[in-house]
Design a protein around this motif. Structure first.
Motif, PDB file in Angstrom:
ATOM      1  N   ARG A   1      -5.274   8.024  -8.016  1.00 42.27           N
ATOM      2  CA  ARG A   1      -4.413   8.444  -6.915  1.00 42.27           C
ATOM      3  C   ARG A   1      -5.049   8.142  -5.544  1.00 42.27           C
ATOM      4  O   ARG A   1      -6.416   8.246  -5.284  1.00 42.27           O
ATOM      5  N   GLY A   2      -4.135   8.046  -4.499  1.00 45.56           N
ATOM      6  CA  GLY A   2      -4.708   7.657  -3.264  1.00 45.56           C
ATOM      7  C   GLY A   2      -3.662   7.476  -2.154  1.00 45.56           C
ATOM      8  O   GLY A   2      -3.854   7.633  -1.103  1.00 45.56           O
ATOM      9  N   HIS A   3      -2.468   6.914  -2.718  1.00 43.28           N
ATOM     10  CA  HIS A   3      -1.426   6.545  -1.933  1.00 43.28           C
ATOM     11  C   HIS A   3      -0.673   8.022  -1.749  1.00 43.28           C
ATOM     12  O   HIS A   3      -0.687   8.682  -2.654  1.00 43.28           O
ATOM     13  N   VAL A   4      -0.122   8.084  -0.460  1.00 41.20           N
ATOM     14  CA  VAL A   4       0.735   9.243  -0.238  1.00 41.20           C
ATOM     15  C   VAL A   4       2.291   9.135  -0.050  1.00 41.20           C
ATOM     16  O   VAL A   4       2.831   9.798   0.356  1.00 41.20           O
ATOM     17  N   SER A   5       2.778   7.680  -0.029  1.00 40.13           N
ATOM     18  CA  SER A   5       4.003   7.346  -0.289  1.00 40.13           C
ATOM     19  C   SER A   5       3.985   6.372  -1.612  1.00 40.13           C
ATOM     20  O   SER A   5       3.180   5.888  -1.971  1.00 40.13           O
ATOM     21  N   PRO A   6       5.485   6.019  -2.265  1.00 41.86           N
ATOM     22  CA  PRO A   6       5.589   5.192  -3.243  1.00 41.86           C
ATOM     23  C   PRO A   6       4.931   3.780  -3.085  1.00 41.86           C
ATOM     24  O   PRO A   6       5.096   3.290  -2.251  1.00 41.86           O
ATOM     25  N   ILE A   7       4.308   3.416  -4.264  1.00 39.91           N
ATOM     26  CA  ILE A   7       3.794   2.100  -4.239  1.00 39.91           C
ATOM     27  C   ILE A   7       4.773   0.932  -4.470  1.00 39.91           C
ATOM     28  O   ILE A   7       5.159   1.050  -5.519  1.00 39.91           O
ATOM     29  N   LEU A   8       5.027   0.099  -3.764  1.00 42.29           N
ATOM     30  CA  LEU A   8       6.004  -0.926  -3.953  1.00 42.29           C
ATOM     31  C   LEU A   8       5.484  -2.233  -4.423  1.00 42.29           C
ATOM     32  O   LEU A   8       6.304  -2.969  -4.959  1.00 42.29           O
ATOM     33  N   SER A   9       4.314  -2.637  -4.277  1.00 40.74           N
ATOM     34  CA  SER A   9       3.865  -3.861  -4.638  1.00 40.74           C
ATOM     35  C   SER A   9       2.374  -3.722  -5.080  1.00 40.74           C
ATOM     36  O   SER A   9       1.368  -2.868  -4.854  1.00 40.74           O
ATOM     37  N   TYR A  47     -15.372  -9.411  -6.795  1.00 40.28           N
ATOM     38  CA  TYR A  47     -14.097  -9.022  -6.615  1.00 40.28           C
ATOM     39  C   TYR A  47     -13.286  -9.146  -8.157  1.00 40.28           C
ATOM     40  O   TYR A  47     -11.943  -9.165  -8.047  1.00 40.28           O
ATOM     41  N   ASP A  48     -13.922  -9.496  -9.267  1.00 35.63           N
ATOM     42  CA  ASP A  48     -13.266  -9.579 -10.670  1.00 35.63           C
ATOM     43  C   ASP A  48     -12.561  -8.541 -10.964  1.00 35.63           C
ATOM     44  O   ASP A  48     -11.494  -8.746 -11.636  1.00 35.63           O
ATOM     45  N   ASN A  49     -12.983  -7.311 -10.779  1.00 38.02           N
ATOM     46  CA  ASN A  49     -12.033  -6.030 -11.070  1.00 38.02           C
ATOM     47  C   ASN A  49     -11.002  -5.527 -10.062  1.00 38.02           C
ATOM     48  O   ASN A  49     -10.948  -4.235 -10.017  1.00 38.02           O
ATOM     49  N   LEU A  50     -10.718  -6.417  -9.029  1.00 45.42           N
ATOM     50  CA  LEU A  50      -9.918  -5.897  -7.991  1.00 45.42           C
ATOM     51  C   LEU A  50      -8.377  -5.916  -8.108  1.00 45.42           C
ATOM     52  O   LEU A  50      -7.941  -6.922  -8.463  1.00 45.42           O
ATOM     53  N   VAL A  51      -7.884  -5.063  -7.571  1.00 43.47           N
ATOM     54  CA  VAL A  51      -6.282  -5.053  -7.723  1.00 43.47           C
ATOM     55  C   VAL A  51      -5.915  -4.356  -6.104  1.00 43.47           C
ATOM     56  O   VAL A  51      -6.731  -3.498  -5.588  1.00 43.47           O
ATOM     57  N   ILE A  52      -5.019  -4.839  -5.578  1.00 44.00           N
ATOM     58  CA  ILE A  52      -4.472  -4.525  -4.277  1.00 44.00           C
ATOM     59  C   ILE A  52      -3.242  -4.054  -4.239  1.00 44.00           C
ATOM     60  O   ILE A  52      -2.212  -4.576  -4.941  1.00 44.00           O
ATOM     61  N   SER A  53      -2.970  -2.811  -3.661  1.00 45.74           N
ATOM     62  CA  SER A  53      -1.568  -2.151  -4.104  1.00 45.74           C
ATOM     63  C   SER A  53      -0.947  -1.825  -2.501  1.00 45.74           C
ATOM     64  O   SER A  53      -1.845  -1.560  -1.611  1.00 45.74           O
ATOM     65  N   GLY A  54       0.280  -1.931  -2.398  1.00 46.99           N
ATOM     66  CA  GLY A  54       0.782  -1.782  -1.065  1.00 46.99           C
ATOM     67  C   GLY A  54       2.164  -0.796  -1.161  1.00 46.99           C
ATOM     68  O   GLY A  54       2.884  -0.766  -2.055  1.00 46.99           O
ATOM     69  N   ILE A  77       5.586  -2.236   2.364  1.00 46.17           N
ATOM     70  CA  ILE A  77       4.796  -3.451   1.816  1.00 46.17           C
ATOM     71  C   ILE A  77       5.678  -3.967   0.639  1.00 46.17           C
ATOM     72  O   ILE A  77       5.540  -3.504  -0.367  1.00 46.17           O
ATOM     73  N   TRP A  78       6.399  -5.220   0.857  1.00 48.90           N
ATOM     74  CA  TRP A  78       7.373  -5.807  -0.403  1.00 48.90           C
ATOM     75  C   TRP A  78       6.411  -6.529  -1.449  1.00 48.90           C
ATOM     76  O   TRP A  78       6.792  -6.378  -2.459  1.00 48.90           O
ATOM     77  N   ASP A  79       5.329  -7.257  -0.747  1.00 49.47           N
ATOM     78  CA  ASP A  79       4.971  -8.198  -1.557  1.00 49.47           C
ATOM     79  C   ASP A  79       3.339  -8.385  -1.344  1.00 49.47           C
ATOM     80  O   ASP A  79       3.253  -8.295  -0.017  1.00 49.47           O
ATOM     81  N   LEU A  80       2.541  -8.625  -2.231  1.00 53.16           N
ATOM     82  CA  LEU A  80       1.110  -9.129  -1.987  1.00 53.16           C
ATOM     83  C   LEU A  80       0.629 -10.355  -2.813  1.00 53.16           C
ATOM     84  O   LEU A  80       1.091 -10.239  -4.006  1.00 53.16           O
ATOM     85  N   LYS A  81      -0.131 -11.192  -2.230  1.00 57.64           N
ATOM     86  CA  LYS A  81      -0.286 -12.423  -3.061  1.00 57.64           C
ATOM     87  C   LYS A  81      -1.964 -12.745  -2.717  1.00 57.64           C
ATOM     88  O   LYS A  81      -2.180 -12.610  -1.370  1.00 57.64           O
ATOM     89  N   VAL A  82      -2.607 -12.919  -3.823  1.00 56.85           N
ATOM     90  CA  VAL A  82      -4.148 -13.338  -3.566  1.00 56.85           C
ATOM     91  C   VAL A  82      -4.035 -14.753  -3.584  1.00 56.85           C
ATOM     92  O   VAL A  82      -3.716 -15.397  -4.397  1.00 56.85           O
ATOM     93  N   HIS A  83      -5.047 -15.331  -2.746  1.00 58.41           N
ATOM     94  CA  HIS A  83      -5.402 -16.886  -2.656  1.00 58.41           C
ATOM     95  C   HIS A  83      -6.126 -16.706  -4.168  1.00 58.41           C
ATOM     96  O   HIS A  83      -7.170 -16.225  -4.534  1.00 58.41           O
ATOM     97  N   PRO A  84      -6.038 -17.807  -4.911  1.00 56.97           N
ATOM     98  CA  PRO A  84      -6.704 -18.008  -6.285  1.00 56.97           C
ATOM     99  C   PRO A  84      -8.259 -18.576  -6.074  1.00 56.97           C
ATOM    100  O   PRO A  84      -8.872 -18.185  -7.345  1.00 56.97           O
TER     101      PRO A  84
END
Length: 145
Positions: free
Chosen positions: A52-60, A72-79, A121-128
């Protein structure tokens, strides 16, 4: 509002992450999918961690699963719908104490408040190959992080 809006694999810890409109990220152990049993028509499968940490709906949601960079092996990013972006460290199933000894441990690595000035935040993309990512919001602006 409890729909799942994003999923991501974290291969280094064999986990699946789901991001929901209920402002939570849930972490599932992929190894347990093969041992699921149906009891009276119901499959009972629970996540091993709810973050938990976001205070509004997670969209991406996106993961850094292409990275070969140890930190950064175990990293995810949420928006989320309020323009906030968070980076999360995903622990393996074996590192979690199901009796609550993890409560003092923070899984959130960073927070970008007002990253898109309250635009969802509609979308997130990580550089490979690099430690950078892009975010896109509802007014069609893109940010490089």
């Amino acid at each position: 509002m409890d729909s799942i809006r994003g999923i991501s694999f974290v291969p280094t810890v064999n986990a699946l992450i789901s991001a929901s409109e209920d402002c939570t990220l849930k972490v599932w152990d992929v190894a347990k999918f093969n041992s699921l049993k149906e009891i009276e028509g119901v499959v009972n499968f629970e996540p091993y961690l709810t973050m938990r940490g976001h205070v509004s709906p997670i969209l991406s949601l996106c993961g850094m699963d292409q990275q070969k960079n140890q930190p950064y092996d175990n990293l995810v990013i949420s928006g989320s719908s309020n323009g906030q972006i968070k980076g999360w460290r995903i622990p393996s199933y074996t590192k979690i104490d199901s009796y609550g000894a993890n409560k003092d441990q923070s899984f959130c690595l960073f927070t970008l408040d007002k990253a898109h000035e309250d635009q969802p935040i509609w979308d997130l993309k990580v550089h490979p190959f690099e430690c950078i990512f892009l975010s896109v919001d509802s007014d069609s602006s893109t940010a490089l992080w």
